[in-house]
Design a protein around this motif. Structure first.
Motif, PDB file in Angstrom:
ATOM      1  N   ASP A 193     -10.050  11.967  -2.362  1.00  0.00           N
ATOM      2  CA  ASP A 193      -8.934  12.906  -2.530  1.00  0.00           C
ATOM      3  C   ASP A 193      -7.717  12.207  -3.129  1.00  0.00           C
ATOM      4  N   ILE A 194      -7.515  10.942  -2.747  1.00  0.00           N
ATOM      5  CA  ILE A 194      -6.368  10.200  -3.289  1.00  0.00           C
ATOM      6  C   ILE A 194      -6.481  10.097  -4.811  1.00  0.00           C
ATOM      7  N   PHE A 230       0.855  -1.192   0.000  1.00  0.00           N
ATOM      8  CA  PHE A 230       0.000   0.000   0.000  1.00  0.00           C
ATOM      9  C   PHE A 230       0.894   1.245   0.000  1.00  0.00           C
ATOM     10  N   ASN A 231       0.637   2.148  -0.907  1.00  0.00           N
ATOM     11  CA  ASN A 231       1.478   3.354  -0.985  1.00  0.00           C
ATOM     12  C   ASN A 231       0.632   4.605  -1.219  1.00  0.00           C
ATOM     13  N   PHE A 232      -0.370   4.770  -0.359  1.00  0.00           N
ATOM     14  CA  PHE A 232      -1.141   6.009  -0.427  1.00  0.00           C
ATOM     15  C   PHE A 232      -1.082   6.680   0.942  1.00  0.00           C
ATOM     16  N   ASN A 233      -1.481   7.948   0.969  1.00  0.00           N
ATOM     17  CA  ASN A 233      -1.501   8.679   2.231  1.00  0.00           C
ATOM     18  C   ASN A 233      -2.703   8.194   3.037  1.00  0.00           C
ATOM     19  N   VAL A 234      -2.439   7.479   4.099  1.00  0.00           N
ATOM     20  CA  VAL A 234      -3.526   6.841   4.850  1.00  0.00           C
ATOM     21  C   VAL A 234      -4.431   7.853   5.535  1.00  0.00           C
ATOM     22  N   PHE A 235      -3.975   9.098   5.637  1.00  0.00           N
ATOM     23  CA  PHE A 235      -4.789  10.115   6.308  1.00  0.00           C
ATOM     24  C   PHE A 235      -5.694  10.861   5.332  1.00  0.00           C
ATOM     25  N   GLU A 236      -5.573  10.546   4.053  1.00  0.00           N
ATOM     26  CA  GLU A 236      -6.411  11.227   3.066  1.00  0.00           C
ATOM     27  C   GLU A 236      -7.668  10.417   2.768  1.00  0.00           C
TER      28      GLU A 236
END
Lengths: 273, 316
Positions: free
Chosen positions: B96-97, B86-92
Motif C-alpha cells: 500500500d505504501i 524512516f518516513n512511511f506510515n508504519v501501520f500500512e
C-alpha cells in the motif's frame, strides 16, 4: 533556461498531464483517507452511533416525554437534526486533524510533499476524506434516529447541502488545527473545549427564542447555531435563523478557513523547515 | 544537461544560523555522485531544498533544467528521494505504501500495480508485501524506502545515508542494485554517506561539504590522486628499535603491539617489506587503516566532530 515560448500543443499536453496526475493523486489521497477510518471503524464509526442512541434514549424516551413541544415539534424530533449535525461536525473535524497530524508526526506527509502534487490537491484530498467520514457517521446516526423518530426531510436538497458544506468547513478547520498542533493533546483540545461547547450551545437541544437576553443575541455569534438551524430547517422546515443566513455564514467560513489552509500549505508552516 | 544544478543556494534559520552559505553544485546527467560531509555540515539541508522539503533562503535549483521555484511539479516528478530517517506510515502494508506514492506521482493504478511488483521483487520485499511496515527489519525498511523512491521511475535518485545501520551483506547487495540502476537504466544517483569506502567504490564524482560550504568538488579519482599517503596496520613479530629508520615511511607502534605505517603516494610496499626485514621484523598480515578518500576528507574538514563521525562509520 531558454525563455522562448513552447508550442501551444506542447503546453496543452503538459497541462493535461499535470491535471491528470493531480486527479490520480487526489483519488489516491481520498482512497487512503477512507481506508484509514474504515480500518479502525470501531474507533471512528461506532462511538458516534452509540452516543446518538444514548442521547435519543435519554432525551427522547426518558426526559423528552416530560418536555413540552419545541417550536411545535415533539422534543425528540426537534433534537434529531442537531444530533446528526453534531456527529457530522465532530467527525469531519477529527478525521482530518488526526490523519494529517499523524502524517506530520511520522513524517510520511513528506511522501506528498516530494511528489508533484499541488497544494490544493493535498487539501482537497484530506478535506474530502473528512467529509466522507462526517457524512458516513451522519447517515449512521440518521439511521439510528429512524428507530426513535419518524421525521423525514422537508427540504432534502437543503438538508444535504448544509450537511455537505458544514463538513467541508470543519474538515478545513481540522487541517488547520493539525498544522499547528505539536502534540496529540493539541488536536483534542479544540474538539473537547471548543467544538463540543459550541455545539451544545448552538441550539442542538433548544431554540434560542427560549433564551433571555443578552444570551439570545450572544448565541448569534456562535457559528454552529447557523449550521444546526440550517440543517433543522432542511429536515423539519423550522429554524431560529433564516436559511439564507445559514448558507452565507457557512460559505464565509469555508472561504476564510480554505484561504488560511492554503496559505499554511503554501508556506509549509508546520510541515517544512 | 546537468541532472542537478545549484547556484548560490543559501539557507538561514532565524537571523544568524547559516546552514548553507551559498553553495554551487553541478551533477551531470547519468552520474553517480557522492555528497560527503561531517554531521551538521548541511548535506541533508541541501537535499531537503532540492526535494522541496526545506524552503531555501536564496539561490536557484534546477533539476534537468526545470527550476524548482517556477516548474516545481516538473522538477519533483523527476526526483526520487530515500531519506535518512524512516518516513512511511508504519501501520500500512508495504504494498500500500508503494501504491500510494505511485498515486501521488500521478501513476494510474494498473501501472502502479506492475511497478510495485517490479520494485518489491527487485528489492527482495515481494514476500513481505502484505506485512505492516512496522514489522519489517531495519534493512527491509531501508529497502522499502528505495523501492518507494523508484516506483515513479525518477531520472534522479537521491539517497541520504541509505546504508546506515544495515549489515554488510545487505549493504553489498544495495551497492550492486544501485550500480545496476545507474549503469543500465541511466538513473543519475546522488548519495550521501558516512561510509567513505562506499563513495570510493560507487561514485565517479564527489563534493565535500563542511559548515555549509562546498570545500572540494571533482572526480573521485582526481581527489584520490591528491591524497598524500595511505595508512596500513601491520601485525608483526618483533619490535622496531628506536633508532630504526624506515624513511620514506612513517612507522608508529600501537598499544596492541601492532604497527601503523603511513605509505606516501608513489612508494611501493616492497620497499617497506625490505626495510622491515632488515630491521628483523616479520609482517604476518596487513590491512588498510582507512581508505584514501577518508584521509583526504579528514584533511579537508579538520574538525573534531568530523573525525568522530567518520571514524565511527568508516570501514565497518
Amino acid at each position: 533556461m531558454s525563455a522562448s515560448p513552447r508550442p501551444a500543443a506542447t503546453t496543452d499536453a503538459v497541462s493535461d498531464a499535470r491535471l491528470s496526475g493531480n486527479r490520480t493523486a487526489f483519488v489516491t489521497i481520498v482512497r487512503k483517507e477512507i481506508r484509514r477510518f474504515m480500518r479502525i471503524w470501531v474507533q471512528t464509526i461506532v462511538p458516534p452511533a452509540v452516543n446518538a442512541i444514548l442521547y435519543m434514549l435519554i432525551f427522547g424516551g426518558l426526559i423528552g416525554s416530560r418536555i413540552s413541544d419545541m417550536d411545535g415539534f415533539r422534543y425528540l424530533d426537534y433534537i434529531v437534526p442537531g444530533l446528526i449535525m453534531m456527529s457530522v461536525i465532530i467527525n469531519s473535524y477529527s478525521n482530518v486533524s488526526s490523519s494529517f497530524f499523524s502524517a506530520k508526526m511520522q513524517n510520511y506527509v513528506e511522501e506528498m510533499l516530494v511528489a508533484p502534487i499541488s497544494n490544493v490537491t493535498i487539501l482537497a484530498g484530506f478535506v474530502i476524506g473528512g467529509v466522507v467520514r462526517g457524512l458516513t457517521v451522519g447517515l449512521l446516526v440518521s439511521f439510528v434516529a429512524l428507530f426513535f423518530s419518524d421525521v423525514v426531510p422537508v427540504h432534502p436538497l437543503i438538508t444535504i447541502s448544509v450537511a455537505l458544506l458544514t463538513s467541508v468547513m470543519f474538515a478545513l478547520g481540522g487541517l488547520i488545527n493539525a498544522v499547528f498542533a505539536k502534540t496529540f493533546d493539541d488536536i483534542s483540545i479544540v474538539p473537547n473545549f471548543v467544538l463540543t461547547p459550541l455545539t451544545y450551545l448552538g441550539g442542538v437541544f433548544y431554540s434560542i427564542t427560549l433564551l433571555p437576553e443578552p444570551w439570545g443575541t450572544v448565541s448569534l455569534f456562535n457559528p454552529v447555531l447557523y449550521m444546526v438551524n440550517g440543517f433543522r430547517y432542511g429536515i423539519l422546515g423550522a429554524s431560529d435563523i433564516p436559511i439564507l443566513h445559514s448558507f452565507i455564514v457557512i460559505l464565509i467560513f469555508i472561504a476564510v478557513l480554505g484561504s488560511i489552509a492554503m496559505t499554511l500549505l503554501h508556506r509549509g508552516i508546520g510541515i517544512k523547515s | 544537461m546537468n541532472a542537478l544544478s545549484l547556484r548560490g543556494v543559501v539557507k538561514t534559520y532565524g537571523d544568524d544560523t547559516h546552514a548553507l552559505g551559498g553553495i554551487d553544485l553541478a551533477v551531470p546527467q547519468g552520474d553517480f555522485f557522492a555528497l560527503l560531509g561531517p554531521n551538521g555540515a548541511g548535506k541533508s539541508t541541501a537535499i531537503g531544498i532540492i526535494c522541496s522539503l526545506v524552503t531555501k533562503t536564496a539561490g536557484e535549483v534546477e533539476v534537468f533544467g526545470h527550476d524548482i521555484d517556477h516548474e516545481r511539479e516538473h522538477a519533483k516528478a523527476l526526483i526520487g528521494l530515500v531519506p535518512q530517517e524512516f518516513n512511511f506510515n508504519v501501520f500500512e502494508a508495504v504494498e500500500d505504501i508503494l501504491m500510494n506514492v505511485a498515486g501521488y506521482n500521478g501513476i494510474r493504478r494498473a501501472v502502479a500495480k506492475r511497478r510495485t511488483e517490479k520494485y518489491l521483487k527487485r528489492l527482495d520485499l515481494w514476500d513481505k508485501r502484505r506485512t505492516q511496515a512496522r514489522n519489517l527489519s531495519g534493512g527491509m525498511k531501508r529497502r522499502l524506502m528505495i523501492a518507494r523512491a523508484l516506483v515513479h521511475e525518477p531520472r534522479l535518485l537521491i539517497l541520504d545515508e541509505p546504508t546506515a545501520g544495515v549489515d554488510i551483506e545487505i549493504r553489498r547487495s544495495m551497492w550492486e542494485f544501485l550500480t545496476e540502476l545507474n549503469s543500465e537504466q541511466g538513473t543519475t544517483i546522488i548519495l550521501t554517506t558516512h561510509y567513505l569506502e562506499e563513495a570510493e567504490a560507487l561514485c565517479r564524482n564527489v563534493a565535500i561539504i563542511d559548515q555549509g560550504a562546498i570545500v572540494e568538488q571533482g572526480a573521485v579519482a582526481e581527489l584520490l590522486s591528491r591524497a598524500r599517503f595511505e595508512t596500513f596496520v601491520l601485525d608483526v613479530r618483533g619490535i622496531p628499535e628506536a633508532s630504526s629508520d624506515f624513511a620514506p615511511f612513517t612507522v608508529r607502534s600501537r598499544d596492541d603491539g601492532k604497527l601503523e605505517v603511513d605509505v606516501p603516494q608513489g612508494e611501493t610496499l616492497n620497499i617497506l617489506f625490505e626495510l622491515m626485514g632488515r630491521a628483523g621484523i616479520e609482517i604476518t598480515s596487513l590491512r588498510n587503516k582507512s581508505n584514501r578518500l577518508e584521509e583526504f576528507f579528514l584533511k579537508l574538514v579538520h574538525r573534531d566532530e568530523a573525525a568522530a563521525g567518520v571514524a565511527g562509520g568508516a570501514g565497518q
